[in-house]
Scaffold this motif. Structure first.
Motif, short mmCIF file in Angstrom:
data_model
loop_
_atom_site.label_atom_id
_atom_site.label_comp_id
_atom_site.label_asym_id
_atom_site.label_seq_id
_atom_site.Cartn_x
_atom_site.Cartn_y
_atom_site.Cartn_z
N LYS A 16 0.63 -1.08 0.14
CA LYS A 16 -0.20 0.32 0.52
C LYS A 16 0.93 1.09 -0.10
O LYS A 16 2.23 0.85 1.08
N ILE A 17 0.50 2.58 -0.84
CA ILE A 17 1.38 3.50 -0.54
C ILE A 17 1.02 4.12 0.13
O ILE A 17 -0.60 4.87 0.95
N LYS A 18 1.69 5.26 1.49
CA LYS A 18 2.22 5.30 2.64
C LYS A 18 1.91 6.99 2.45
O LYS A 18 2.76 7.43 1.59
N THR A 19 0.75 7.11 2.23
CA THR A 19 0.27 8.66 1.80
C THR A 19 -0.14 9.92 3.27
O THR A 19 -1.24 9.43 4.24
N ALA A 20 0.44 10.75 2.80
CA ALA A 20 0.46 11.49 3.85
C ALA A 20 -0.25 13.02 3.62
O ALA A 20 -0.74 13.11 1.60
N ALA A 21 -0.76 14.16 3.83
CA ALA A 21 -1.14 15.45 3.28
C ALA A 21 -0.93 16.57 4.23
O ALA A 21 -0.79 15.97 5.65
N GLN A 51 -7.33 4.10 -3.42
CA GLN A 51 -7.51 2.57 -3.49
C GLN A 51 -6.14 1.73 -3.20
O GLN A 51 -5.13 3.38 -3.61
N ASN A 52 -5.56 1.23 -2.22
CA ASN A 52 -4.38 0.97 -2.56
C ASN A 52 -3.09 1.94 -2.40
O ASN A 52 -2.15 1.92 -1.82
N THR A 53 -3.71 2.66 -0.43
CA THR A 53 -3.65 3.19 -0.07
C THR A 53 -3.78 3.35 1.52
O THR A 53 -4.69 2.88 2.06
N ILE A 54 -2.79 3.80 2.45
CA ILE A 54 -2.69 3.81 3.69
C ILE A 54 -2.83 5.47 4.37
O ILE A 54 -1.53 6.17 3.93
N ILE A 55 -3.28 5.52 4.52
CA ILE A 55 -3.17 7.20 5.37
C ILE A 55 -2.23 7.06 6.76
O ILE A 55 -2.09 6.68 7.13
N VAL A 56 -0.85 7.90 7.07
CA VAL A 56 -0.38 7.94 7.49
C VAL A 56 -0.81 9.28 8.43
O VAL A 56 -0.24 8.63 9.74
N ASP A 57 -0.42 10.72 8.19
CA ASP A 57 -0.96 11.29 8.71
C ASP A 57 -1.75 12.92 8.17
O ASP A 57 -1.65 12.63 7.05
N VAL A 58 -2.32 13.21 8.33
CA VAL A 58 -2.80 14.92 7.71
C VAL A 58 -2.00 16.22 8.48
O VAL A 58 -2.29 16.11 10.12
N TYR A 59 -0.69 16.34 8.52
CA TYR A 59 0.41 16.88 8.76
C TYR A 59 -0.40 18.78 8.43
O TYR A 59 -0.56 19.43 7.91
N THR A 60 0.00 19.43 9.99
CA THR A 60 -0.71 20.62 9.59
C THR A 60 -0.05 21.48 10.13
O THR A 60 1.02 21.77 11.39
N ASP A 61 0.09 23.06 9.91
CA ASP A 61 0.53 24.25 10.82
C ASP A 61 -0.47 24.82 10.74
O ASP A 61 -1.37 25.27 8.99
N GLU A 62 -0.94 25.71 11.77
CA GLU A 62 -1.91 26.82 11.99
C GLU A 62 -1.52 28.14 12.34
O GLU A 62 -0.94 28.43 13.42
#
Length: 231
Positions: A16-21, A51-62
């Motif tokens: 799975k593709i380790k995906t972050a935002a 598909q074929n993706t796993i979420i790592v985290d949603v990284y944020t700066d506020e």
């Protein structure tokens, strides 16, 4: 008679593709905070549906500008996780959200490319996993940096102009004042406390620590006090 043993290799599973935002807003105004919260919720749902993706985290700066990476803790954590092999792909709203400093952003993009981490910029429809020229990305980045400088100049000009007209620049008034129809007026009940504080500090030569302790112990104004103010 020797028995023949056949080794059956396990079926390979596609990793799975380790995906972050990454989401960022540059101020803490109500509309920006709403946009920020919407971005976080959107990317969490969006990545989980791929598909074929796993979420790592949603990284944020506020409430952080995009011109200086050093001040963006969420961004720095994301890049470090890329270095540690925890992320394969990053999704973000736009190049301007990813970074507004041309030199720093380009350096980061080159590092991520070497690490095998791709980035998808939704607004520009640019995916670094494709054969996208660095020139086209650089054009967007220079535009984002110029826009940031223009916004910063306009803000400084606005502050200076309002100051010259005697208009208070900050959104939150200091203790002892209130605003009605754009006019700043003295809150007489709080003004008594402000005058007491001034007298203790100037005429009685009391330290900020002593004043804070006195105000807190005597519950002056019915609030909690600290050396930096009240809340």
């Amino acid at each position: 008679m020797d028995k023949k043993v056949s080794i059956i290799e396990p079926l390979s599973r596609e990793e799975k593709i380790k995906t972050a935002a990454y989401a960022r807003v540059s101020s803490k105004s109500d509309d920006q905070i709403h946009s920020f919260n919407s971005q976080v919720a959107y990317y969490s749902q969006y990545i989980n549906q791929l598909q074929n993706t796993i979420i790592v985290d949603v990284y944020t700066d506020e409430g952080i500008t995009g011109t200086v990476i050093e001040k963006r803790n969420g961004f720095k954590k994301m890049i470090q996780d890329c270095r540690d092999g925890l992320i394969d792909r990053i999704i973000t709203k736009s190049i301007a959200r990813f970074g507004r400093n041309f030199t720093e952003t380009l350096k980061t993009l080159r590092e991520l490319k070497c690490l095998g981490v791709s980035i998808y910029f939704e607004e520009e429809h640019i995916d670094t996993a494709d054969s996208v020229s660095e020139t086209s990305i650089s054009t967007y980045m220079m535009s984002a940096e110029l826009e940031s400088r223009t916004i910063s100049y306009n803000q400084r000009w606005g502050f200076r102009t309002r100051a010259e007209k005697g208009i208070y620049n900050q959104p939150h008034l200091p203790y002892g004042y209130y605003r009605i129809d754009g006019k700043i007026l003295i809150n007489e009940s709080e003004a008594v406390i402000v005058r007491l504080l001034f007298d203790m500090y100037v005429n009685q030569d009391m330290s900020t620590v002593a004043i804070t302790n006195y105000f807190s112990q005597n519950k002056i104004g019915g609030r909690t006090w600290s050396r930096s103010g009240s809340y």
